[in-house]
Design a protein around this motif. Sequence first.
Motif, PDB file in Angstrom:
ATOM      1  N   GLY A  90      -4.267  76.987  -2.220  1.00  0.00           N
ATOM      2  CA  GLY A  90      -3.448  77.943  -2.959  1.00  0.00           C
ATOM      3  C   GLY A  90      -2.977  77.418  -4.297  1.00  0.00           C
ATOM      4  N   GLU A  91      -3.466  76.221  -4.694  1.00  0.00           N
ATOM      5  CA  GLU A  91      -3.071  75.646  -5.980  1.00  0.00           C
ATOM      6  C   GLU A  91      -4.020  76.100  -7.076  1.00  0.00           C
ATOM      7  N   GLU A  92      -3.498  76.177  -8.264  1.00  0.00           N
ATOM      8  CA  GLU A  92      -4.334  76.463  -9.413  1.00  0.00           C
ATOM      9  C   GLU A  92      -4.731  75.139 -10.066  1.00  0.00           C
ATOM     10  N   TYR A  93      -5.890  75.120 -10.648  1.00  0.00           N
ATOM     11  CA  TYR A  93      -6.309  73.921 -11.370  1.00  0.00           C
ATOM     12  C   TYR A  93      -6.489  74.267 -12.835  1.00  0.00           C
ATOM     13  N   THR A  94      -6.351  73.268 -13.672  1.00  0.00           N
ATOM     14  CA  THR A  94      -6.640  73.440 -15.090  1.00  0.00           C
ATOM     15  C   THR A  94      -7.961  72.748 -15.382  1.00  0.00           C
ATOM     16  N   ARG A  95      -8.575  73.112 -16.455  1.00  0.00           N
ATOM     17  CA  ARG A  95      -9.822  72.444 -16.826  1.00  0.00           C
ATOM     18  C   ARG A  95      -9.571  70.963 -17.087  1.00  0.00           C
ATOM     19  N   ARG A  96      -8.381  70.662 -17.556  1.00  0.00           N
ATOM     20  CA  ARG A  96      -8.065  69.256 -17.796  1.00  0.00           C
ATOM     21  C   ARG A  96      -8.105  68.470 -16.486  1.00  0.00           C
ATOM     22  N   ASP A  97      -7.603  69.058 -15.391  1.00  0.00           N
ATOM     23  CA  ASP A  97      -7.670  68.388 -14.087  1.00  0.00           C
ATOM     24  C   ASP A  97      -9.115  68.034 -13.745  1.00  0.00           C
ATOM     25  N   LEU A  98     -10.002  69.005 -13.934  1.00  0.00           N
ATOM     26  CA  LEU A  98     -11.405  68.787 -13.586  1.00  0.00           C
ATOM     27  C   LEU A  98     -12.089  67.844 -14.570  1.00  0.00           C
ATOM     28  N   PHE A  99     -11.772  67.997 -15.872  1.00  0.00           N
ATOM     29  CA  PHE A  99     -12.312  67.070 -16.873  1.00  0.00           C
ATOM     30  C   PHE A  99     -12.017  65.633 -16.477  1.00  0.00           C
ATOM     31  N   ASN A 100     -10.745  65.368 -16.214  1.00  0.00           N
ATOM     32  CA  ASN A 100     -10.320  64.003 -15.926  1.00  0.00           C
ATOM     33  C   ASN A 100     -10.954  63.467 -14.655  1.00  0.00           C
ATOM     34  N   MET A 101     -11.033  64.309 -13.628  1.00  0.00           N
ATOM     35  CA  MET A 101     -11.619  63.865 -12.378  1.00  0.00           C
ATOM     36  C   MET A 101     -13.092  63.516 -12.565  1.00  0.00           C
ATOM     37  N   ILE A 102     -13.833  64.388 -13.240  1.00  0.00           N
ATOM     38  CA  ILE A 102     -15.269  64.148 -13.428  1.00  0.00           C
ATOM     39  C   ILE A 102     -15.509  62.924 -14.291  1.00  0.00           C
ATOM     40  N   ARG A 103     -14.749  62.800 -15.384  1.00  0.00           N
ATOM     41  CA  ARG A 103     -14.941  61.659 -16.274  1.00  0.00           C
ATOM     42  C   ARG A 103     -14.627  60.357 -15.554  1.00  0.00           C
ATOM     43  N   LEU A 104     -13.565  60.362 -14.756  1.00  0.00           N
ATOM     44  CA  LEU A 104     -13.211  59.171 -13.997  1.00  0.00           C
ATOM     45  C   LEU A 104     -14.313  58.795 -13.017  1.00  0.00           C
ATOM     46  N   LEU A 105     -14.813  59.771 -12.261  1.00  0.00           N
ATOM     47  CA  LEU A 105     -15.823  59.483 -11.244  1.00  0.00           C
ATOM     48  C   LEU A 105     -17.152  59.080 -11.865  1.00  0.00           C
ATOM     49  N   MET A 106     -17.479  59.666 -13.014  1.00  0.00           N
ATOM     50  CA  MET A 106     -18.741  59.303 -13.668  1.00  0.00           C
ATOM     51  C   MET A 106     -18.688  57.892 -14.231  1.00  0.00           C
ATOM     52  N   ASN A 107     -17.572  57.560 -14.882  1.00  0.00           N
ATOM     53  CA  ASN A 107     -17.457  56.218 -15.440  1.00  0.00           C
ATOM     54  C   ASN A 107     -17.274  55.185 -14.338  1.00  0.00           C
ATOM     55  N   GLY A 108     -16.289  55.426 -13.459  1.00  0.00           N
ATOM     56  CA  GLY A 108     -16.020  54.474 -12.393  1.00  0.00           C
ATOM     57  C   GLY A 108     -17.096  54.458 -11.336  1.00  0.00           C
ATOM     58  N   GLY A 109     -17.791  55.582 -11.166  1.00  0.00           N
ATOM     59  CA  GLY A 109     -18.776  55.678 -10.102  1.00  0.00           C
ATOM     60  C   GLY A 109     -20.112  55.082 -10.433  1.00  0.00           C
ATOM     61  N   HIS A 110     -20.354  54.788 -11.725  1.00  0.00           N
ATOM     62  CA  HIS A 110     -21.652  54.183 -12.019  1.00  0.00           C
ATOM     63  C   HIS A 110     -21.531  52.858 -12.762  1.00  0.00           C
ATOM     64  N   GLU A 111     -20.613  52.753 -13.707  1.00  0.00           N
ATOM     65  CA  GLU A 111     -20.506  51.513 -14.491  1.00  0.00           C
ATOM     66  C   GLU A 111     -20.112  50.328 -13.612  1.00  0.00           C
ATOM     67  N   LEU A 169     -16.815  52.181 -21.711  1.00  0.00           N
ATOM     68  CA  LEU A 169     -16.313  51.037 -20.960  1.00  0.00           C
ATOM     69  C   LEU A 169     -16.831  49.705 -21.465  1.00  0.00           C
ATOM     70  N   GLY A 170     -17.758  49.723 -22.416  1.00  0.00           N
ATOM     71  CA  GLY A 170     -18.320  48.483 -22.934  1.00  0.00           C
ATOM     72  C   GLY A 170     -17.387  47.798 -23.914  1.00  0.00           C
ATOM     73  N   GLY A 171     -17.692  46.552 -24.228  1.00  0.00           N
ATOM     74  CA  GLY A 171     -16.842  45.790 -25.127  1.00  0.00           C
ATOM     75  C   GLY A 171     -17.272  45.847 -26.572  1.00  0.00           C
ATOM     76  N   HIS A 172     -18.377  46.544 -26.883  1.00  0.00           N
ATOM     77  CA  HIS A 172     -18.888  46.567 -28.249  1.00  0.00           C
ATOM     78  C   HIS A 172     -18.505  47.819 -29.019  1.00  0.00           C
ATOM     79  N   SER A 173     -17.931  48.796 -28.359  1.00  0.00           N
ATOM     80  CA  SER A 173     -17.652  50.077 -28.997  1.00  0.00           C
ATOM     81  C   SER A 173     -16.363  50.035 -29.809  1.00  0.00           C
ATOM     82  N   THR A 174     -16.374  50.750 -30.927  1.00  0.00           N
ATOM     83  CA  THR A 174     -15.163  50.882 -31.726  1.00  0.00           C
ATOM     84  C   THR A 174     -14.304  52.008 -31.149  1.00  0.00           C
ATOM     85  N   PRO A 175     -13.022  52.051 -31.496  1.00  0.00           N
ATOM     86  CA  PRO A 175     -12.188  53.171 -31.043  1.00  0.00           C
ATOM     87  C   PRO A 175     -12.764  54.521 -31.459  1.00  0.00           C
ATOM     88  N   GLU A 176     -13.352  54.578 -32.649  1.00  0.00           N
ATOM     89  CA  GLU A 176     -13.931  55.835 -33.129  1.00  0.00           C
ATOM     90  C   GLU A 176     -15.131  56.238 -32.285  1.00  0.00           C
TER      91      GLU A 176
END
Length: 410
Positions: free
Chosen positions: A223-244, A176-183
């Motif tokens: 009764g819904e199934e989840y994919t790992r991508r669902d959980l990946f995205n949720m955790i990454r969002l909450l970690m970045n948005g929840g602390h930065e 989320l910082g402004g100094h990081s390159t895309p890579e």
Amino acid sequence: MTSSATEPGVDTFPYKRQCPFTPPAQYAQMAEEDVVEVTLTGSGLRIWTISGYHTIKQLLTDPRISASRKHDNFPFYFIAPPEFRTETSFIGYDNPEHTKTRRKAAVTFTNRQVKRLRGRIQEIVDEYIDKILTMTPPIDFHREFSLAVPMTVICELLGIPQDEHDFFIEHGTCLLGGHSTPEQRQAAIVEVNAYVDKLITLKEKEPGEDLLSRAMAEYAASGEEYTRRDLFNMIRLLMNGGHETTASMLSLGTAALLEHPDQLQLLLDDPEGMIEPAVEELVRIATIGDTAIPRVALEDIEIAGKTIKAGDGILCLGLNGNRDPEIFPEPEKLILERGTRKHLGFGHGLHHCIGADLARLEMQLVWTTLFQRIPSLRLAKPFLEIPRKEGAVIYGLWELPVTWDLPAED
């Protein structure tokens, strides 16, 4: 700044703030026109900026705009690696998928659940103030406190061990910082995903009382199934948005109070009565997510005398909306007593920040504790000389040097 007649490449966005709480000079003209077409720095994409308070609220509740990152003209204002061109959990979903996915995490962030965390968050705040008081000033308050407190809170919510918190502070800053390159951003995503993959496996085998385990249980109960991508995205969002975001507000808000001793004294004189409006006013004046509300028009939209064409990118400028003098008289001034939840600091509409109540509680506990325990706290460097996160997704400070008086020796 001119309107849509401007030739591509002449005007670029984002601009730099002249000081941490003052909009860039170009914002004044954009506020007058309300809806203005500009060129994004880096990508060269032509998009619309929206400045008026009421216009922003109108658009953010309009079903003709989309939050999906998959649109060709989605207004990323940095050149994004491929992973950023996907829908990052519910922040990048439209309804009905948004509401269905968001509710899996929302169970942890209800006002009732957040209130239950009050005692533990107070302990965390006190623990890091205790740590600061063992140090010899000056110190970097942003690194030692502002980043550490919300990261400890969100990691505990996710069931992540204390000794692994620095990993997420480092990677969150990179993403989320402004100094990081895309890579660098892409590499950080890969590393975070590898960690989260192990964490999901652990919680599947040994569920606990953490947010991730509860989200899995919510899926099972529905009764819904989840994919790992669902959980990946949720955790990454909450970690970045929840602390930065909260970290940026803790540093900017602390600096603002130290720079406005008359307002700080009002808070010290009546912490119980003043803390809630104080938090709202500090969130308003800082507006750290100024350009963090990107959208794409799904249909032609006539608004404020302009036509936003279907497929056009849109950025809602919260910094201008939060300085609308019709809503906030003398908007350039920090006036704690006028604090109100009318501001756009946590967004508006469908995508209003899911962690707003948690962030509010963290800020309330920090600012009612910090200045009581360290009454001589002050900046160790002139405020305008402190490096700022210009061009970052979340605005803030790269550091906050502070000092205080040490106890007199016997």
